[in-house]
Design a protein around this motif. Structure first.
Motif, PDB file in Angstrom:
ATOM      1  N   GLY A  48       0.947  -1.202   0.283  1.00 22.47           N
ATOM      2  CA  GLY A  48      -0.381  -0.134  -0.127  1.00 22.47           C
ATOM      3  C   GLY A  48       0.816   1.202  -0.002  1.00 22.47           C
ATOM      4  N   GLU A  49       0.514   2.018   0.673  1.00 21.58           N
ATOM      5  CA  GLU A  49       1.036   3.465   0.786  1.00 21.58           C
ATOM      6  C   GLU A  49       2.091   3.465   1.444  1.00 21.58           C
ATOM      7  OE1 GLU A  49       1.250   7.782  -0.541  1.00 21.58           O
ATOM      8  OE2 GLU A  49       0.301   5.433  -1.826  1.00 21.58           O
ATOM      9  N   ARG A  50       2.209   2.546   2.173  1.00 20.25           N
ATOM     10  CA  ARG A  50       3.900   2.614   2.915  1.00 20.25           C
ATOM     11  C   ARG A  50       5.131   1.930   2.151  1.00 20.25           C
ATOM     12  NH1 ARG A  50       5.116  -2.569   6.786  1.00 20.25           N
ATOM     13  NH2 ARG A  50       7.272  -2.238   7.762  1.00 20.25           N
ATOM     14  N   ALA A  51       4.301   1.186   0.539  1.00 19.87           N
ATOM     15  CA  ALA A  51       4.910   0.641   0.082  1.00 19.87           C
ATOM     16  C   ALA A  51       5.591   1.671  -1.104  1.00 19.87           C
ATOM     17  CB  ALA A  51       4.913  -0.124  -1.122  1.00 19.87           C
ATOM     18  N   GLY A  52       4.487   2.889  -1.363  1.00 17.05           N
ATOM     19  CA  GLY A  52       4.822   3.866  -1.862  1.00 17.05           C
ATOM     20  C   GLY A  52       5.144   5.231  -1.296  1.00 17.05           C
ATOM     21  N   LEU A  53       5.491   4.807   0.113  1.00 20.12           N
ATOM     22  CA  LEU A  53       6.742   5.714   1.061  1.00 20.12           C
ATOM     23  C   LEU A  53       7.676   5.875   0.987  1.00 20.12           C
ATOM     24  CD1 LEU A  53       4.384   6.746   3.365  1.00 20.12           C
ATOM     25  CD2 LEU A  53       4.422   8.632   1.907  1.00 20.12           C
ATOM     26  N   LEU A  54       8.415   4.411   0.902  1.00 21.80           N
ATOM     27  CA  LEU A  54       9.531   4.085   1.110  1.00 21.80           C
ATOM     28  C   LEU A  54      10.279   4.033  -0.368  1.00 21.80           C
ATOM     29  CD1 LEU A  54      11.635   2.247   2.551  1.00 21.80           C
ATOM     30  CD2 LEU A  54      10.739  -0.066   1.693  1.00 21.80           C
ATOM     31  N   TRP A  55       9.515   3.931  -1.500  1.00 23.82           N
ATOM     32  CA  TRP A  55       9.784   4.161  -2.511  1.00 23.82           C
ATOM     33  C   TRP A  55       9.965   5.886  -2.705  1.00 23.82           C
ATOM     34  CZ3 TRP A  55      12.066   2.959  -7.047  1.00 23.82           C
ATOM     35  CH2 TRP A  55      12.170   3.913  -7.881  1.00 23.82           C
ATOM     36  N   ASP A  56       9.362   6.815  -1.965  1.00 20.42           N
ATOM     37  CA  ASP A  56       9.953   7.584  -2.525  1.00 20.42           C
ATOM     38  C   ASP A  56      10.995   7.937  -1.443  1.00 20.42           C
ATOM     39  OD1 ASP A  56       7.068   8.900  -3.135  1.00 20.42           O
ATOM     40  OD2 ASP A  56       6.236   8.914  -2.162  1.00 20.42           O
ATOM     41  N   ALA A  57      11.461   7.681  -0.515  1.00 18.00           N
ATOM     42  CA  ALA A  57      12.274   8.158   0.013  1.00 18.00           C
ATOM     43  C   ALA A  57      13.829   7.032  -0.432  1.00 18.00           C
ATOM     44  CB  ALA A  57      12.481   7.297   1.275  1.00 18.00           C
ATOM     45  N   PHE A  58      13.441   5.858  -1.136  1.00 19.02           N
ATOM     46  CA  PHE A  58      14.392   5.173  -1.688  1.00 19.02           C
ATOM     47  C   PHE A  58      14.707   6.897  -3.581  1.00 19.02           C
ATOM     48  CE2 PHE A  58      15.904   2.907  -5.177  1.00 19.02           C
ATOM     49  CZ  PHE A  58      17.208   1.957  -4.816  1.00 19.02           C
ATOM     50  N   LYS A  59      14.055   6.310  -3.977  1.00 19.42           N
ATOM     51  CA  LYS A  59      14.156   6.951  -5.370  1.00 19.42           C
ATOM     52  C   LYS A  59      14.881   8.648  -5.130  1.00 19.42           C
ATOM     53  CE  LYS A  59      11.519   9.074  -8.635  1.00 19.42           C
ATOM     54  NZ  LYS A  59      10.632  10.035  -9.436  1.00 19.42           N
ATOM     55  N   VAL A  60      15.090   9.088  -3.969  1.00 15.06           N
ATOM     56  CA  VAL A  60      15.859  10.192  -4.432  1.00 15.06           C
ATOM     57  C   VAL A  60      17.407   9.855  -3.545  1.00 15.06           C
ATOM     58  CG1 VAL A  60      16.427  12.822  -2.349  1.00 15.06           C
ATOM     59  CG2 VAL A  60      13.789  12.274  -2.757  1.00 15.06           C
ATOM     60  N   PHE A  61      17.130   9.359  -2.899  1.00  7.57           N
ATOM     61  CA  PHE A  61      18.504   8.277  -2.789  1.00  7.57           C
ATOM     62  C   PHE A  61      19.616   7.490  -4.167  1.00  7.57           C
ATOM     63  CE2 PHE A  61      17.540   8.509   1.921  1.00  7.57           C
ATOM     64  CZ  PHE A  61      18.597   8.868   2.429  1.00  7.57           C
TER      65      PHE A  61
END
Length: 225
Positions: free
Chosen positions: A191-204
């Motif tokens: 869910g959105e937990r997966a999406g938020l983790l992606w958002d953070a990982f994408k920045v790095f």
């Protein structure tokens, strides 16, 4: 929101790569991503590393499984790799999977793992059938000629202006930026937990100056399903 391209390198035997792979599929439900699945062999990466003879045998037994993925890509196409990863990974790491049962039963020694890997042929054959792939692809396990194709897959990991140094799996490149080892996570975010983790990982993953971040604790037990 524009679509992001994710190149995902995996070795099917690794439970941590499996968890991350299922997470990236969950990301695809809440963020626009296109995933390209790419095989990576821990046996090949670690060819020059010093290790005990017992551990070397275990690592080498995993090489044949990755060869089957290279053969599937050649015979059927790129889409076959993702399909086979799902069917074989489920048989390895799912709730009733081979490796999950071994962990639950306390069979975690090198000898136990060697015995598991030596008996993989029917498991791989079943996964090929589940994915609708030709049964004769299993012959690639014993064909060293496929190692060049696996190395070619390794060579596709971008390194930007730096020297490529492969660590292990999962390795992920976002939009062609330098590959990142990880994220290594202990359970499948949804869910959105997966999406938020992606958002953070994408920045790095897209920041060229980023090198490493690591938690200063031991790892949790991998929850692969």
């Amino acid at each position: 929101m524009s679509e992001d391209t994710v190149d995902f390198w995996f070795d099917p035997a690794c439970p941590w790569a499996w968890i991350t792979s299922r997470w990236i599929l969950e990301v695809g439900k809440v963020r626009p991503v296109k995933i390209h699945w790419r095989e990576m062999s821990l046996a090949i990466i670690n060819e020059s590393q010093e290790m005990s003879a017992e551990y070397r045998r275990v690592v080498e037994l995993g090489r044949g499984t990755v060869r089957v993925f290279a053969a599937a890509r050649k015979a059927v196409g790129d889409d076959a790799v993702g399909e086979l990863y799902t069917t074989l990974g489920t048989r390895f790491h799912g709730g009733d999977g081979l490796f999950q049962r071994a962990r639950a039963e306390g069979r975690g020694s090198l000898a136990d793992r060697e015995a598991l890997l030596e008996g993989l042929e029917p498991v791989i054959a079943g996964a090929l059938a589940d994915a609708g792939l030709p049964a004769d692809l299993i012959a690639a396990r014993a064909e060293a000629s496929w190692d060049d194709a696996i190395r070619a897959s390794h060579d596709l990991v971008p390194a930007g202006e730096r020297k490529q140094t492969l660590i292990g799996v999962p390795t992920i490149s976002v939009n062609g930026h330098a590959g990142q080892f990880g994220p290594v996570i202990s359970e499948i975010a949804t869910g959105e937990r997966a999406g938020l983790l992606w958002d953070a990982f994408k920045v790095f993953a897209m920041e060229e100056t980023f090198f490493e971040i690591k938690r200063v604790t031991d790892r949790a037990v991998p929850q692969t399903f």
